[in-house]
Write a protein that holds these residues in place. Structure first.
Motif, PDB file in Angstrom:
ATOM      1  N   LEU A  27       0.530  -0.931  -0.170  1.00 57.03           N
ATOM      2  CA  LEU A  27       0.174   0.205   0.433  1.00 57.03           C
ATOM      3  C   LEU A  27       0.476   1.154   0.042  1.00 57.03           C
ATOM      4  CD1 LEU A  27      -2.565  -0.917   2.517  1.00 57.03           C
ATOM      5  CD2 LEU A  27      -2.937  -0.463  -0.118  1.00 57.03           C
ATOM      6  N   LYS A  28       1.899   1.214   0.417  1.00 58.79           N
ATOM      7  CA  LYS A  28       3.587   2.335   0.474  1.00 58.79           C
ATOM      8  C   LYS A  28       2.409   3.648   1.189  1.00 58.79           C
ATOM      9  CE  LYS A  28       5.499   1.454  -3.288  1.00 58.79           C
ATOM     10  NZ  LYS A  28       6.210   0.057  -3.655  1.00 58.79           N
ATOM     11  N   GLY A  29       2.226   3.307   2.409  1.00 54.08           N
ATOM     12  CA  GLY A  29       1.317   4.353   3.112  1.00 54.08           C
ATOM     13  C   GLY A  29       0.694   3.224   4.460  1.00 54.08           C
ATOM     14  N   LYS A  30       0.083   4.915   5.023  1.00 53.13           N
ATOM     15  CA  LYS A  30       0.114   4.347   6.407  1.00 53.13           C
ATOM     16  C   LYS A  30      -0.925   4.870   7.027  1.00 53.13           C
ATOM     17  CE  LYS A  30       3.605   6.649   8.798  1.00 53.13           C
ATOM     18  NZ  LYS A  30       5.211   6.726   9.893  1.00 53.13           N
ATOM     19  N   VAL A  31      -2.087   3.557   7.773  1.00 48.13           N
ATOM     20  CA  VAL A  31      -3.007   4.435   8.833  1.00 48.13           C
ATOM     21  C   VAL A  31      -2.296   4.809   9.982  1.00 48.13           C
ATOM     22  CG1 VAL A  31      -5.662   4.264   9.596  1.00 48.13           C
ATOM     23  CG2 VAL A  31      -4.982   2.553   7.441  1.00 48.13           C
ATOM     24  N   ILE A  32      -2.918   6.022  10.357  1.00 45.89           N
ATOM     25  CA  ILE A  32      -2.394   6.553  12.209  1.00 45.89           C
ATOM     26  C   ILE A  32      -3.865   7.592  12.282  1.00 45.89           C
ATOM     27  CG2 ILE A  32       0.374   7.506  10.821  1.00 45.89           C
ATOM     28  CD1 ILE A  32      -0.479   9.576   9.924  1.00 45.89           C
ATOM     29  N   PRO A  33      -3.786   7.537  13.679  1.00 43.59           N
ATOM     30  CA  PRO A  33      -4.892   8.276  14.387  1.00 43.59           C
ATOM     31  C   PRO A  33      -4.689   9.931  13.593  1.00 43.59           C
ATOM     32  CG  PRO A  33      -3.372   7.445  15.410  1.00 43.59           C
ATOM     33  CD  PRO A  33      -2.418   7.192  14.550  1.00 43.59           C
ATOM     34  N   MET A  34      -5.861  10.594  13.433  1.00 40.13           N
ATOM     35  CA  MET A  34      -5.853  11.707  12.691  1.00 40.13           C
ATOM     36  C   MET A  34      -5.066  12.835  13.440  1.00 40.13           C
ATOM     37  SD  MET A  34      -8.914  13.932  11.882  1.00 40.13           S
ATOM     38  CE  MET A  34      -9.210  15.564  12.836  1.00 40.13           C
ATOM     39  N   PRO A  35      -4.052  13.646  12.434  1.00 36.37           N
ATOM     40  CA  PRO A  35      -2.652  14.661  13.076  1.00 36.37           C
ATOM     41  C   PRO A  35      -3.318  15.460  14.307  1.00 36.37           C
ATOM     42  CG  PRO A  35      -2.390  14.225  11.424  1.00 36.37           C
ATOM     43  CD  PRO A  35      -3.658  13.664  11.245  1.00 36.37           C
ATOM     44  N   PRO A  36      -3.158  15.756  15.507  1.00 35.80           N
ATOM     45  CA  PRO A  36      -3.751  16.886  16.561  1.00 35.80           C
ATOM     46  C   PRO A  36      -3.812  17.800  15.568  1.00 35.80           C
ATOM     47  CG  PRO A  36      -2.007  15.258  18.290  1.00 35.80           C
ATOM     48  CD  PRO A  36      -2.071  14.652  15.922  1.00 35.80           C
ATOM     49  N   SER A  37      -2.834  18.206  15.423  1.00 37.53           N
ATOM     50  CA  SER A  37      -3.072  19.600  14.532  1.00 37.53           C
ATOM     51  C   SER A  37      -4.168  19.572  13.681  1.00 37.53           C
ATOM     52  CB  SER A  37      -1.782  19.959  13.608  1.00 37.53           C
ATOM     53  OG  SER A  37      -1.548  19.718  12.620  1.00 37.53           O
ATOM     54  N   PHE A  38      -4.799  18.427  12.914  1.00 36.62           N
ATOM     55  CA  PHE A  38      -6.059  18.656  12.429  1.00 36.62           C
ATOM     56  C   PHE A  38      -7.098  19.456  12.924  1.00 36.62           C
ATOM     57  CE2 PHE A  38      -4.127  16.924   8.172  1.00 36.62           C
ATOM     58  CZ  PHE A  38      -2.735  17.602   8.530  1.00 36.62           C
ATOM     59  N   LYS A  39      -7.121  18.862  13.833  1.00 34.88           N
ATOM     60  CA  LYS A  39      -8.596  18.680  14.959  1.00 34.88           C
ATOM     61  C   LYS A  39      -8.744  20.305  14.878  1.00 34.88           C
ATOM     62  CE  LYS A  39      -8.077  14.029  16.992  1.00 34.88           C
ATOM     63  NZ  LYS A  39      -8.100  13.450  17.832  1.00 34.88           N
ATOM     64  N   THR A  40     -10.257  20.938  15.383  1.00 34.37           N
ATOM     65  CA  THR A  40     -10.399  21.464  15.774  1.00 34.37           C
ATOM     66  C   THR A  40     -10.522  21.337  17.404  1.00 34.37           C
ATOM     67  OG1 THR A  40     -12.841  20.941  14.970  1.00 34.37           O
ATOM     68  CG2 THR A  40     -11.580  22.251  13.174  1.00 34.37           C
ATOM     69  N   LYS A  41     -11.386  22.827  17.829  1.00 37.52           N
ATOM     70  CA  LYS A  41     -11.167  22.891  19.644  1.00 37.52           C
ATOM     71  C   LYS A  41     -12.202  21.994  19.268  1.00 37.52           C
ATOM     72  CE  LYS A  41      -9.271  27.029  21.019  1.00 37.52           C
ATOM     73  NZ  LYS A  41      -9.940  28.451  21.655  1.00 37.52           N
ATOM     74  N   PHE A  42     -13.874  22.020  18.990  1.00 38.28           N
ATOM     75  CA  PHE A  42     -15.013  21.020  18.614  1.00 38.28           C
ATOM     76  C   PHE A  42     -14.794  19.157  18.381  1.00 38.28           C
ATOM     77  CE2 PHE A  42     -18.397  19.501  17.289  1.00 38.28           C
ATOM     78  CZ  PHE A  42     -20.248  20.044  17.600  1.00 38.28           C
ATOM     79  N   ASP A  43     -13.635  18.903  17.058  1.00 35.10           N
ATOM     80  CA  ASP A  43     -12.947  17.322  17.091  1.00 35.10           C
ATOM     81  C   ASP A  43     -12.968  17.324  17.995  1.00 35.10           C
ATOM     82  OD1 ASP A  43     -13.810  18.262  14.527  1.00 35.10           O
ATOM     83  OD2 ASP A  43     -11.967  18.128  14.074  1.00 35.10           O
ATOM     84  N   GLU A  44     -11.568  17.695  19.038  1.00 38.14           N
ATOM     85  CA  GLU A  44     -10.921  17.239  20.117  1.00 38.14           C
ATOM     86  C   GLU A  44     -11.808  16.693  21.025  1.00 38.14           C
ATOM     87  OE1 GLU A  44      -8.387  20.167  21.681  1.00 38.14           O
ATOM     88  OE2 GLU A  44      -6.741  20.387  20.059  1.00 38.14           O
ATOM     89  N   LYS A  45     -13.036  17.881  21.404  1.00 37.60           N
ATOM     90  CA  LYS A  45     -14.276  16.835  22.526  1.00 37.60           C
ATOM     91  C   LYS A  45     -14.865  16.145  21.383  1.00 37.60           C
ATOM     92  CE  LYS A  45     -14.310  21.777  24.515  1.00 37.60           C
ATOM     93  NZ  LYS A  45     -15.427  22.129  23.811  1.00 37.60           N
ATOM     94  N   ASN A  46     -15.269  16.034  20.659  1.00 36.84           N
ATOM     95  CA  ASN A  46     -16.430  15.045  19.786  1.00 36.84           C
ATOM     96  C   ASN A  46     -16.128  14.227  18.816  1.00 36.84           C
ATOM     97  OD1 ASN A  46     -19.077  16.044  21.017  1.00 36.84           O
ATOM     98  ND2 ASN A  46     -18.303  17.749  19.977  1.00 36.84           N
TER      99      ASN A  46
END
Length: 181
Positions: A5-24
């Motif tokens: 696949l030449k890639g990987k599955v990772i948790p969403m980078p914290p820098s992409f999360k909005t404040k709303f994402d961090e809670k929900n």
């Protein structure tokens, strides 16, 4: 097979999360192809006014990521969209949606991007045997266009998932692959 696949599955980078994402937004993952210049991921946005929508972000020449842009309503519906994989060579986005025309829960769709007009084609449901009445998502193909993997809740106990492999030259050939859990 996963190594192709030449890639990987990772948790969403914290820098992409909005404040709303961090809670929900819990447990969201992103498929990141090696050396990718575009990443597509799910977010509730700055205010959480919508369901999960897909956003795209481009890598700048400096290596930093540009500001994310919400993908248009051609892709995003009033329901959840998530688990995106953008094939940069083919300009095709594969993603899961609870909207559009699903068989039930999340279904996998594809949409072609036209860079010259900055537009997306109407998403196409990948149909059975990729999609089922259960949640089907995280569809990722290999760079050679021979094999794809996707995750599904079909035939599983509550809280478990299965990863299936399909041969792209014969999409009726869907088999349980290596991972279950």
């Amino acid at each position: 097979d996963f190594r192709k696949l030449k890639g990987k599955v990772i948790p969403m980078p914290p820098s992409f999360k909005t404040k709303f994402d961090e809670k929900n937004l819990l447990g969201t993952v992103v498929y990141t192809p090696l050396n990718s210049t575009t990443l597509v991921y799910a977010s509730y946005g700055e205010d959480g006014a919508n369901a999960k929508d897909l956003f795209g972000v481009n890598r700048l020449p400096s290596g930093e990521w540009a500001l994310p842009q919400r993908l248009p309503n051609t892709i995003n519906t009033k329901y959840d969209e998530d688990y995106a994989f953008f094939d940069e060579e083919a300009n095709v986005l594969f993603f899961a949606s609870k909207g559009h025309n699903t068989m039930g829960g999340y279904d996998v769709f594809s949409s072609e991007y036209e860079p010259s007009t900055n537009t997306w084609s109407v998403p196409v449901n990948l149909q059975y045997p990729i999609n089922s009445p259960f949640d089907d998502f995280l569809y990722v193909s290999d760079p050679d266009g021979k094999v794809a993997f996707f995750t599904s809740k079909r035939g599983t106990e509550v809280g478990k998932l299965k990863v299936f492999k399909t041969l792209l030259y014969d999409p009726e050939q869907v088999e349980l692959s290596i991972v279950e859990g």
